[in-house]
Design an enzyme around this catalytic site. Structure first.
Site, short mmCIF file in Angstrom:
data_model
loop_
_atom_site.label_atom_id
_atom_site.label_comp_id
_atom_site.label_asym_id
_atom_site.label_seq_id
_atom_site.Cartn_x
_atom_site.Cartn_y
_atom_site.Cartn_z
N TRP A 127 -23.70 31.32 -14.88
CA TRP A 127 -22.50 31.61 -14.08
C TRP A 127 -22.27 30.40 -13.16
O TRP A 127 -23.18 29.99 -12.43
CB TRP A 127 -22.74 32.88 -13.26
CG TRP A 127 -21.58 33.31 -12.42
CD1 TRP A 127 -20.27 33.33 -12.80
CD2 TRP A 127 -21.62 33.81 -11.08
NE1 TRP A 127 -19.50 33.82 -11.76
CE2 TRP A 127 -20.30 34.11 -10.70
CE3 TRP A 127 -22.65 34.03 -10.16
CZ2 TRP A 127 -19.99 34.62 -9.45
CZ3 TRP A 127 -22.34 34.54 -8.92
CH2 TRP A 127 -21.02 34.83 -8.57
N ASP A 208 -30.99 37.87 -11.53
CA ASP A 208 -29.62 38.23 -11.17
C ASP A 208 -29.21 39.40 -12.07
O ASP A 208 -29.05 39.23 -13.28
CB ASP A 208 -28.69 37.03 -11.37
CG ASP A 208 -27.27 37.33 -10.90
OD1 ASP A 208 -26.97 38.49 -10.57
OD2 ASP A 208 -26.45 36.38 -10.88
N ALA A 210 -26.38 41.66 -12.33
CA ALA A 210 -25.02 41.97 -11.87
C ALA A 210 -24.30 42.98 -12.77
O ALA A 210 -23.21 43.44 -12.43
CB ALA A 210 -24.20 40.69 -11.77
N LYS A 243 -19.44 45.74 -10.59
CA LYS A 243 -19.03 46.10 -11.94
C LYS A 243 -19.33 47.56 -12.27
O LYS A 243 -18.46 48.29 -12.72
CB LYS A 243 -19.72 45.19 -12.97
CG LYS A 243 -19.84 43.74 -12.58
CD LYS A 243 -18.54 43.01 -12.70
CE LYS A 243 -18.43 41.67 -12.05
NZ LYS A 243 -19.42 40.84 -11.57
N1 PMP Z 1 -23.97 37.23 -10.80
C1 PMP Z 1 -23.27 37.08 -11.92
C2 PMP Z 1 -23.95 36.60 -13.14
C3 PMP Z 1 -21.90 37.37 -11.92
O1 PMP Z 1 -21.21 37.22 -13.05
C4 PMP Z 1 -21.28 37.81 -10.73
C5 PMP Z 1 -19.81 38.11 -10.67
N2 PMP Z 1 -18.99 37.47 -11.53
C6 PMP Z 1 -22.07 37.96 -9.60
C7 PMP Z 1 -23.40 37.67 -9.66
C8 PMP Z 1 -21.52 38.40 -8.25
O2 PMP Z 1 -20.72 39.47 -8.23
P1 PMP Z 1 -20.15 40.07 -6.87
O3 PMP Z 1 -20.45 39.12 -5.76
O4 PMP Z 1 -18.69 40.24 -7.08
O5 PMP Z 1 -20.86 41.36 -6.70
#
Ligand code: PMP
Length: 393
Positions: A127, A208, A210, A243
């Protein structure tokens, strides 16, 4: 003052959304930004979240400060969601954060304080925001081989070989499930080998997570994190509710630590909260409270899980349908990997020029590296899309 600055480059993914909105073609398709969409293209508020918000509205009597770690009930419920029935809770700490990004950033600050010389190893690719988040905390970053663009699969041997160059005390960032941007994930047997490598080389895993619930299911998506937690002495986990609860703009996430023992939990946990304190004092409450209400209520949890499962299965069916359509129109198995991948993203593996042609000629928007959002696909337009893709090859 500001004459010393130059304008920040536009965010590639967010500027794609701006261009999409400005496009007047009715047949346009948005496969860019990473939010879940239903078959009508809407990112709806989940019914369980709506119900929890109603209960919150009726029962909340104050908006006075909570602590730096946010809502204790939320933190406890999130730990349980990730580590399940047999988590080693005496060694675990959780602090609510402003989204998954807030979790990544506060954990990065803590790691930079604990070990300023550590290098963070990131998958190639990862990411895009991982690099600036880690660098902003003062950590060095480098990459390990991960994705084989030619096959759409993980280059596992190269990954292990690449990580051999990491030095003791370095940090390895791993996508807990649903790798972004590739959609290609390790098998559980491969995770086991990675865990052994981390232990043998004294490397620190930073997971991570997510997209829990978007891959193989709420429980299965945590299997790699749980496996690591059984084998390694210490680790960090950044989770996000953006998500799986569809509360993107409300900013809900959780930073978790697995420590050597309960004493270490006290020390590291207190320092982690101090990182939050100095950055934004404490996390936003509203949707975290809603998530807590859902996870503490059996019936509401069941409703939420059913909605989440519906989202996951929709993406899985779209993957299968799109791979089949591409197989028919391209007369090849080149795109079969799309059905094997998990989560919201895959990369088509076409060139940036071909991505540009899809946008210009057909109004099909995806990220320049050919990452597309599976949830942006429409069940009744898969043939049309596959035909367009094949026409630019
Ligand atoms: N980690 C990954 C791999 C992601 O794709 C995302 C959002 N695109 C996030 C963390 C963070 O998401 P958020 O801060 O919106 O909760």
């Amino acid at each position: 003052m500001f004459e010393t600055l130059t304008a920040a480059p536009p965010d590639k993914i967010l500027s794609l959304s701006v261009a999409f909105r400005a496009d007047n073609r009715p047949e346009k398709m948005d496969l860019g930004v990473g939010v879940y969409k239903d078959s009508t293209g809407a990112t709806v508020i989940m019914k369980a979240v709506r119900e929890a918000e109603k209960r919150l509205y009726d029962s909340q009597t104050t908006k006075t400060y909570l602590g730096m770690g946010g809502d204790d009930g939320f933190n406890k419920a999130m730990l349980k969601m990730v580590f399940g029935a047999d988590g080693d809770y005496a060694r675990l700490f959780a602090g609510q954060t402003a989204g998954g990004t807030g979790a990544l950033r506060t954990l990065a600050e803590l790691l930079a304080r604990a070990r300023p010389d550590a290098t963070v190893w990131l998958s190639d690719p990862t990411w895009a925001n991982h690099f600036p988040i880690l660098k902003a905390a003062g950590l060095n970053t480098t990459t390990y081989p991960y994705f084989d663009a030619a096959t759409g699969k993980v280059k596992f041997d190269a990954m292990l070989e690449g990580l051999k160059a990491a030095k003791a005390g370095d940090i390895v960032l791993l996508h807990g499930c649903c790798h972004n941007p590739t959609g290609a994930n390790l098998t559980i047997e491969q995770w086991d080998k990675v865990a052994d490598l981390l232990v043998a080389q004294n490397l620190f895993p930073f997971v991570d997570l997510a997209y829990q619930g978007f891959g193989d299911g709420l429980e299965d998506d945590c299997a790699p994190t749980r496996l690591l937690a059984k084998k390694v002495p210490e680790m960090a986990i950044a989770t996000s509710c953006s998500k799986n609860f569809s509360v993107y703009r409300d900013r809900v996430g959780c930073a978790m630590l697995l420590c050597k023992d309960a004493d270490a939990v006290k020390i590291a946990g207190s320092q982690l909260l101090m990182m939050t304190r100095t950055m934004y004092s404490m996390p936003p409450d509203h949707a975290a409270a809603a998530v807590r209400i859902i996870l503490e209520d059996e019936a509401l949890t069941a409703n939420w899980k059913a909605e989440l499962e519906e989202m996951r299965l929709r993406m899985l069916n779209l993957r299968k349908g799109f791979a089949e359509a591409l197989r028919r129109y391209s007369n090849s198995d080149r795109f079969d990997f799309i059905a094997e991948h998990r989560g919201m993203f895959s990369r088509l593996g076409i060139t940036e020029a071909q991505v540009d042609r899809l946008r210009e000629e057909y109004g099909i928007y995806m990220v320049g590296d050919s990452r597309f959002n599976v949830a942006g696909l429409k069940e009744d337009r898969l043939d049309e899309l596959a035909k367009a893709v094949v026409s630019v090859l």
